[in-house]
Design an enzyme around this catalytic site. Structure first.
Site, PDB file in Angstrom:
ATOM      1  CG  HIS A 121      -1.941   1.020   1.309  1.00 49.92           C
ATOM      2  ND1 HIS A 121      -3.286   0.752   1.453  1.00 49.92           N
ATOM      3  CD2 HIS A 121      -1.853   2.378   1.297  1.00 49.92           C
ATOM      4  CE1 HIS A 121      -3.968   1.881   1.512  1.00 49.92           C
ATOM      5  NE2 HIS A 121      -3.114   2.885   1.427  1.00 49.92           N
ATOM      6  NE  ARG A 134      -0.781   9.978   2.055  1.00 49.06           N
ATOM      7  CZ  ARG A 134      -0.501   9.424   3.218  1.00 49.06           C
ATOM      8  NH1 ARG A 134      -1.370   8.683   3.851  1.00 49.06           N
ATOM      9  NH2 ARG A 134       0.684   9.595   3.775  1.00 49.06           N
TER      10      ARG A 134
HETATM   11  C1  HEM Z   1      -1.740   8.915  -2.494  1.00 52.01           C
HETATM   12  C2  HEM Z   1      -1.236   7.735  -2.302  1.00 52.01           C
HETATM   13  C3  HEM Z   1      -1.414   7.036  -0.984  1.00 52.01           C
HETATM   14  C4  HEM Z   1      -0.506   6.974   0.008  1.00 52.01           C
HETATM   15  C5  HEM Z   1       0.884   7.583   0.021  1.00 52.01           C
HETATM   16  C6  HEM Z   1      -1.125   6.241   1.083  1.00 52.01           C
HETATM   17  C7  HEM Z   1      -0.516   5.984   2.286  1.00 52.01           C
HETATM   18  C8  HEM Z   1      -1.109   5.368   3.359  1.00 52.01           C
HETATM   19  C9  HEM Z   1      -0.475   5.103   4.605  1.00 52.01           C
HETATM   20  C10 HEM Z   1       0.947   5.485   4.955  1.00 52.01           C
HETATM   21  C11 HEM Z   1      -1.373   4.495   5.404  1.00 52.01           C
HETATM   22  C12 HEM Z   1      -1.127   3.929   6.805  1.00 52.01           C
HETATM   23  C13 HEM Z   1      -1.369   4.898   7.907  1.00 52.01           C
HETATM   24  C14 HEM Z   1      -1.060   4.205   9.229  1.00 52.01           C
HETATM   25  O1  HEM Z   1       0.112   3.834   9.457  1.00 52.01           O
HETATM   26  O2  HEM Z   1      -2.000   4.024  10.023  1.00 52.01           O
HETATM   27  C15 HEM Z   1      -2.605   4.375   4.663  1.00 52.01           C
HETATM   28  C16 HEM Z   1      -3.765   3.841   5.150  1.00 52.01           C
HETATM   29  C17 HEM Z   1      -4.921   3.745   4.440  1.00 52.01           C
HETATM   30  N1  HEM Z   1      -5.112   4.116   3.127  1.00 52.01           N
HETATM   31 FE1  HEM Z   1      -3.733   4.881   1.902  1.00 52.01          FE
HETATM   32  N2  HEM Z   1      -2.375   5.833   0.717  1.00 52.01           N
HETATM   33  C18 HEM Z   1      -2.601   6.307  -0.537  1.00 52.01           C
HETATM   34  C19 HEM Z   1      -3.733   6.124  -1.293  1.00 52.01           C
HETATM   35  C20 HEM Z   1      -4.886   5.513  -0.840  1.00 52.01           C
HETATM   36  C21 HEM Z   1      -6.097   5.368  -1.620  1.00 52.01           C
HETATM   37  C22 HEM Z   1      -6.278   5.843  -3.064  1.00 52.01           C
HETATM   38  C23 HEM Z   1      -7.012   4.760  -0.813  1.00 52.01           C
HETATM   39  C24 HEM Z   1      -8.436   4.360  -1.129  1.00 52.01           C
HETATM   40  C25 HEM Z   1      -8.835   3.955  -2.327  1.00 52.01           C
HETATM   41  C26 HEM Z   1      -6.386   4.540   0.472  1.00 52.01           C
HETATM   42  C27 HEM Z   1      -6.994   3.994   1.562  1.00 52.01           C
HETATM   43  C28 HEM Z   1      -6.407   3.823   2.794  1.00 52.01           C
HETATM   44  C29 HEM Z   1      -7.074   3.233   3.932  1.00 52.01           C
HETATM   45  C30 HEM Z   1      -8.535   2.776   4.004  1.00 52.01           C
HETATM   46  C31 HEM Z   1      -6.148   3.191   4.963  1.00 52.01           C
HETATM   47  C32 HEM Z   1      -6.362   2.663   6.376  1.00 52.01           C
HETATM   48  C33 HEM Z   1      -5.992   1.196   6.391  1.00 52.01           C
HETATM   49  C34 HEM Z   1      -6.178   0.572   7.757  1.00 52.01           C
HETATM   50  O3  HEM Z   1      -5.853   1.200   8.778  1.00 52.01           O
HETATM   51  O4  HEM Z   1      -6.658  -0.581   7.773  1.00 52.01           O
HETATM   52  N3  HEM Z   1      -5.082   4.990   0.402  1.00 52.01           N
HETATM   53  N4  HEM Z   1      -2.403   4.913   3.413  1.00 52.01           N
END
Ligand code: HEM
Length: 193
Positions: A121, A134
């Site tokens: 991810h 974001r």
């Molecule tokens: C722009 C690019 C993206 C980056 C750099 C990114 C980065 C991240 C990171 C670092 C986390 C973890 C945060 C933590 O440590 O708690 C996260 C969680 C999450 N992201 Fe992304 N993300 C991106 C795009 C997306 C997209 C497009 C979606 C949805 C379609 C998404 C949905 C989520 C969700 C739902 C979580 C929570 C997951 C959980 O805690 O189970 N992300 N993201």
């Protein structure tokens, strides 16, 4: 207790209805129950304030500490990412997501394994920085009847719309998304000034 120090808002509301700066361009129920469409939407930092009587729907979520990011990833993210509210970011996506009971039954180390070792991810997401800005909001601990576990919000320039589509398709094809049982993809645009 002494008065709290001023802090940045953590609780955000997304209110759809007949007004608001964001025009809702497209609503797709990717998996699970849809939500009604509406012409416009606003993001508010105080969703406990009274909802407008004409709201079609409202969602809320709270920013929180990170659960999965490791130090090296945190540094890479911080070096590359930019904040919300850039003038050229006239396109946005609001993607509320719910994960199933199997996900929540996993331990923290098992979830991290699915999230990054299996699904990459963060590695995938990093490729789309700084084009996409974001903010991740959590809903699960706000109460027992929240319709989603997460509200995700993204902003980007019109020229990066295709890249954003590519990003969501890559994430949806990953093992992490096998645990997603409700997802709605709402695309929005700011009208030219
Ligand atoms: C722009 C690019 C993206 C980056 C750099 C990114 C980065 C991240 C990171 C670092 C986390 C973890 C945060 C933590 O440590 O708690 C996260 C969680 C999450 N992201 Fe992304 N993300 C991106 C795009 C997306 C997209 C497009 C979606 C949805 C379609 C998404 C949905 C989520 C969700 C739902 C979580 C929570 C997951 C959980 O805690 O189970 N992300 N993201």
């Amino acid at each position: 207790m002494s008065s709290a120090a001023p802090s940045t808002p953590r609780l955000f509301g997304f209110i759809a209805g007949s007004d608001g700066p964001w025009r809702i361009e497209h609503v797709q129920a990717v998996v699970g129950e849809p939500i009604p469409t509406a012409p416009r939407m606003r993001v508010v930092a105080d969703p406990l304030a009274q909802l407008p009587a004409n709201a079609s729907w409202s969602l809320r979520g709270i920013t929180s500490n990170e659960r999965y990011v490791e130090r090296e990833e945190k540094t890479k993210l911080a070096d590359k990412q930019q904040g919300l509210g850039r003038v050229e970011s006239t396109r946005a996506a609001l993607i509320p997501i719910r994960k199933n009971t199997a996900w929540w039954a996993l331990t923290q180390d098992e979830r991290r394994r699915v999230f990054e070792a299996q699904s990459q991810h963060i590695a995938i997401g990093l490729k789309y920085l700084p084009a996409v800005a974001r903010r991740l909001h959590h809903c699960r601990d706000l109460g027992p009847s929240e319709p989603f576990d997460f509200i995700t919000w993204f902003e980007y320039a019109p020229a990066d719309s295709a890249a954003f589509d590519e990003l969501v398709l890559a994430l949806r094809a990953s093992p992490e998304w096998q645990y997603v049982d409700r997802e709605v993809d709402i695309r929005l645009a700011l009208d030219p000034a």
